[in-house]
Design a protein around this motif. Structure first.
Motif, mmCIF file in Angstrom:
data_model
loop_
_atom_site.group_PDB
_atom_site.id
_atom_site.type_symbol
_atom_site.label_atom_id
_atom_site.label_comp_id
_atom_site.label_asym_id
_atom_site.label_seq_id
_atom_site.Cartn_x
_atom_site.Cartn_y
_atom_site.Cartn_z
ATOM 1 N N PRO A 20 -34.083 50.238 28.541
ATOM 2 C CA PRO A 20 -33.518 49.721 29.791
ATOM 3 C C PRO A 20 -34.494 49.187 30.843
ATOM 4 O O PRO A 20 -35.254 49.886 31.248
ATOM 5 C CB PRO A 20 -32.728 51.163 30.180
ATOM 6 C CG PRO A 20 -32.833 51.983 29.080
ATOM 7 C CD PRO A 20 -33.901 51.571 27.999
ATOM 8 N N ARG A 21 -33.971 48.122 31.315
ATOM 9 C CA ARG A 21 -34.576 47.510 32.447
ATOM 10 C C ARG A 21 -34.531 48.371 33.848
ATOM 11 O O ARG A 21 -33.510 48.958 34.069
ATOM 12 C CB ARG A 21 -34.242 46.298 32.714
ATOM 13 C CG ARG A 21 -34.794 45.255 31.665
ATOM 14 C CD ARG A 21 -34.414 43.823 31.821
ATOM 15 N NE ARG A 21 -33.005 43.570 32.223
ATOM 16 C CZ ARG A 21 -32.545 42.611 32.919
ATOM 17 N NH1 ARG A 21 -33.254 41.942 33.618
ATOM 18 N NH2 ARG A 21 -31.201 42.735 33.113
ATOM 19 N N LYS A 22 -35.293 48.496 34.481
ATOM 20 C CA LYS A 22 -35.207 49.050 36.097
ATOM 21 C C LYS A 22 -35.922 47.852 36.852
ATOM 22 O O LYS A 22 -36.702 46.885 36.389
ATOM 23 C CB LYS A 22 -36.263 50.262 36.082
ATOM 24 C CG LYS A 22 -35.874 51.404 35.333
ATOM 25 C CD LYS A 22 -34.434 51.946 35.705
ATOM 26 C CE LYS A 22 -34.774 52.857 36.798
ATOM 27 N NZ LYS A 22 -35.027 54.214 36.623
ATOM 28 N N GLU A 26 -39.718 49.210 41.220
ATOM 29 C CA GLU A 26 -39.479 50.801 41.007
ATOM 30 C C GLU A 26 -40.809 51.572 41.549
ATOM 31 O O GLU A 26 -41.972 51.006 41.410
ATOM 32 C CB GLU A 26 -39.365 50.768 39.499
ATOM 33 C CG GLU A 26 -39.769 52.334 39.088
ATOM 34 C CD GLU A 26 -38.544 52.973 38.186
ATOM 35 O OE1 GLU A 26 -37.386 52.558 38.455
ATOM 36 O OE2 GLU A 26 -38.888 53.932 37.778
ATOM 37 N N SER A 50 -30.550 60.809 29.762
ATOM 38 C CA SER A 50 -30.412 59.525 30.298
ATOM 39 C C SER A 50 -31.433 58.549 29.705
ATOM 40 O O SER A 50 -32.441 59.022 29.828
ATOM 41 C CB SER A 50 -30.475 59.558 31.795
ATOM 42 O OG SER A 50 -30.241 58.568 32.443
ATOM 43 N N TYR A 52 -32.582 56.396 31.542
ATOM 44 C CA TYR A 52 -33.123 55.801 32.658
ATOM 45 C C TYR A 52 -34.225 57.131 33.222
ATOM 46 O O TYR A 52 -33.619 58.032 33.451
ATOM 47 C CB TYR A 52 -32.411 55.574 33.819
ATOM 48 C CG TYR A 52 -31.255 54.189 33.392
ATOM 49 C CD1 TYR A 52 -31.748 52.990 33.106
ATOM 50 C CD2 TYR A 52 -29.990 54.457 32.848
ATOM 51 C CE1 TYR A 52 -30.911 52.163 32.646
ATOM 52 C CE2 TYR A 52 -29.198 53.652 32.280
ATOM 53 C CZ TYR A 52 -29.655 52.376 32.327
ATOM 54 O OH TYR A 52 -28.727 51.498 31.704
ATOM 55 N N PRO A 84 -26.153 48.943 34.818
ATOM 56 C CA PRO A 84 -26.537 50.090 33.967
ATOM 57 C C PRO A 84 -25.423 50.472 33.101
ATOM 58 O O PRO A 84 -24.163 50.309 33.176
ATOM 59 C CB PRO A 84 -27.067 51.082 34.900
ATOM 60 C CG PRO A 84 -26.028 51.012 36.293
ATOM 61 C CD PRO A 84 -25.885 49.595 36.283
ATOM 62 N N ILE A 89 -25.223 57.609 30.435
ATOM 63 C CA ILE A 89 -25.934 58.641 31.425
ATOM 64 C C ILE A 89 -24.953 59.770 31.147
ATOM 65 O O ILE A 89 -23.954 59.768 31.401
ATOM 66 C CB ILE A 89 -25.843 57.838 32.839
ATOM 67 C CG1 ILE A 89 -26.513 56.774 32.846
ATOM 68 C CG2 ILE A 89 -26.358 58.805 33.795
ATOM 69 C CD1 ILE A 89 -26.422 55.936 34.190
ATOM 70 N N HIS A 138 -32.753 53.861 46.843
ATOM 71 C CA HIS A 138 -33.262 54.319 45.739
ATOM 72 C C HIS A 138 -34.825 54.869 45.928
ATOM 73 O O HIS A 138 -35.664 53.904 46.488
ATOM 74 C CB HIS A 138 -33.259 53.225 44.773
ATOM 75 C CG HIS A 138 -33.821 53.683 43.302
ATOM 76 N ND1 HIS A 138 -33.061 54.660 42.528
ATOM 77 C CD2 HIS A 138 -34.777 53.407 42.661
ATOM 78 C CE1 HIS A 138 -33.618 54.762 41.410
ATOM 79 N NE2 HIS A 138 -34.753 54.121 41.466
ATOM 80 N N ASP A 149 -31.485 58.986 43.395
ATOM 81 C CA ASP A 149 -31.683 58.052 42.057
ATOM 82 C C ASP A 149 -30.323 57.347 41.814
ATOM 83 O O ASP A 149 -29.147 58.009 41.610
ATOM 84 C CB ASP A 149 -31.821 59.194 41.031
ATOM 85 C CG ASP A 149 -32.120 58.308 39.817
ATOM 86 O OD1 ASP A 149 -31.880 57.063 39.563
ATOM 87 O OD2 ASP A 149 -32.824 58.871 38.769
ATOM 88 N N TYR A 151 -29.400 55.847 39.499
ATOM 89 C CA TYR A 151 -29.007 55.552 37.919
ATOM 90 C C TYR A 151 -28.645 57.097 37.541
ATOM 91 O O TYR A 151 -28.558 57.293 36.346
ATOM 92 C CB TYR A 151 -30.178 55.124 37.079
ATOM 93 C CG TYR A 151 -30.742 53.777 37.738
ATOM 94 C CD1 TYR A 151 -29.811 52.569 37.079
ATOM 95 C CD2 TYR A 151 -31.861 53.560 38.056
ATOM 96 C CE1 TYR A 151 -30.199 51.563 37.356
ATOM 97 C CE2 TYR A 151 -32.200 52.228 38.653
ATOM 98 C CZ TYR A 151 -31.436 51.112 38.142
ATOM 99 O OH TYR A 151 -31.736 49.916 38.367
ATOM 100 N N ALA A 198 -24.652 54.430 40.050
ATOM 101 C CA ALA A 198 -24.076 54.617 38.788
ATOM 102 C C ALA A 198 -22.623 55.106 38.637
ATOM 103 O O ALA A 198 -21.662 54.827 37.818
ATOM 104 C CB ALA A 198 -25.154 55.511 38.026
#
Length: 470
Positions: A20-22, A26, A50, A52, A84, A89, A138, A149, A151, A198
């Protein structure tokens, strides 16, 4: 060796591409000098994890905040450039957690308005507007000094304890999510909860930015309240062409019509049916000899034709009662009802709410409220009230628009006035007959402005404003 490296390199690149991309911004992990834990879902054996990684604090997002205000008010919030996979999750486990050392001070003030943290939130349920917050926050510390968070399934609330848990349901599409409340907000009129990005995706409110939701507090070991549905109505019987169609046949009528014993010459009952007298059954060896022969008109044979007249169901029922006869199907009697189990707290609360709803429904309908006055009449009445009071003519005036027993309704009404450009509108907490109320007022304002404002307020659909003393 070169061939081996060439074979492995594509596999490594494929593995990186599948993660999974962030966002590129970050943040990196920083030393936790204050011994404050970073946010993360509670872990339990066998639970899915999760995809993430938990957010770490972003030191660049410290500061830019004044006590009693908002974080970076001049910076717009944003969302990631991709959505996402919220189905991957896990929702947080509802567990017993002590209240955080930070974020639970009560009362507290933000933007000049005072809020209180609930001492007891067992029965907390509220409906209203939900919003969400994203990349701007974030990696920033929340009100209880965890790390926000976007995510994870978390939320900000003005009065629920930190941390606590709630189920948030989108009232427009039925989607719901369990969130862990670890932050304060939203401090915008008419909003009841601020969701993580999310959680907002899970509920499907990111396109509009807000959504109509129900927020219900959750507690450890508590199941969702049962849905107490009404019993289905039996299907309506189709009308017959008989002259007696308006008279519904009794159970005994149906029994007699189904029995093949139409006369004294009929010999058998349907398979599996016997006539029982309540007396001990004879042993098998004697049963055949003791049984009366067909057509002999024994004491337990009912003749449907007597004196040339067909007997009625009432006469058949009287005949059976006189001989203590009942019809037995040979099926086992129903087992005794199992002892009632102890209800959970959620079930008890749902039953109590149902009883209250039934009691309320049984009350006579309240008298129909009179129609609101016209704007011209509202202005005339306020002007007359000011004229009768010398103190009001020479000073400032406060108008009370309405009083509410539900905070969400009061917030919506306040938002209507604010949107209409009535910036002097405000809410005041109070008590009436031992019940907490929220009073919507406008002012203090100059006496000459009051009639015109009263006309505008009535034009928005409210009732006649009343002059009050603060």
């Amino acid at each position: 060796m070169k061939r081996l490296i060439a074979a492995i390199l594509p596999l490594a690149l494929a593995a990186c591409a599948s993660a999974p991309r962030k966002p590129a911004s970050e943040s990196v992990a920083l030393p936790d000098r204050d011994r404050v834990h970073s946010s993360g879902l509670p872990t339990a054996g066998g639970r899915k994890k999760s995809p993430y990684a938990p957010a770490q604090e972003d030191a660049s997002k410290r500061g830019n905040y004044t006590a009693g205000g908002l974080y970076a008010p001049g910076v717009r919030d944003s969302t990631p450039d991709y959505v996402p996979n919220v189905d991957a999750i896990p929702e947080p486990d509802v567990v017993a957690e002590p209240r955080s050392r930070f974020g639970n001070r009560s009362p507290y003030s933000v933007l000049g308005k005072t809020y209180r943290v609930l001492d007891n939130h067992d029965d907390y349920v509220e409906t209203g507007t939900a919003s969400y917050y994203g990349q701007k926050f974030h990696g920033r510390r929340t009100s209880n000094l965890e790390v926000y968070d976007m995510y994870a399934f978390t939320a900000a609330h003005k009065s629920l304890p930190l941390p606590s848990f709630a189920r948030v349901t989108n009232l427009d599409n039925g989607k719901s999510v369990v969130v862990r409340v670890n932050d304060r907000g939203p401090f915008h009129d008419g909003r009841v909860i601020d969701l993580s990005y999310a959680a907002a995706v899970k509920l499907g409110i990111t396109q509009r930015g807000t959504g109509r939701v129900e927020v219900r507090a959750l507690h450890p070991g508590e199941d969702a309240p049962p849905v107490l549905a009404a019993a289905p109505k039996p299907p309506e019987a189709k009308p017959t062409e008989s002259k007696q169609a308006d008279t519904a046949p009794s159970a005994m009528d149906r029994l007699v019509s189904a029995m093949p014993i139409a006369s004294a010459q009929a010999g058998e009952l349907p398979p599996g049916v016997r006539v029982a007298t309540g007396k001990p059954a004879p042993v098998a060896a004697k049963s055949a000899a003791a049984a009366p022969k067909a057509g002999t008109g024994g004491d337990y044979r009912f003749d449907m034709m007597q004196n040339g007249k067909t007997m009625s169901a009432d006469e058949f029922e009287a005949w059976m009662k006189a001989r203590q006869v009942r019809v037995a199907t040979g099926k086992a009697a129903p087992a005794a009802a199992a002892p009632a189990r102890k209800l959970s707290r959620a079930e008890r609360r749902a039953l109590e709410q149902q009883r209250k709803a039934e009691a309320t429904a049984a009350l006579p309908a309240p008298a129909k409220a009179p129609p609101p006055p016209s704007p011209a009449k509202a202005a005339t009445e306020v002007a007359a009230a000011i004229e009768r009071s010398p103190a009001a003519r020479d000073g400032d005036v406060t108008l009370q628009v309405a009083s509410f027993s539900a905070r969400s309704n009061a917030d919506r009404a306040l938002g209507m006035l604010k949107d209409a450009g009535i910036g002097d509108a405000r809410l005041l907490d109070g008590n009436a007959n031992g019940q907490k109320v929220w009073r919507l007022r406008v002012g203090p304002l100059q006496a000459e402005r009051a009639p015109e404002l009263a006309a505008r307020i009535v034009g928005l659909g409210f009732g006649q404003p009343q002059r009050v003393r603060d």
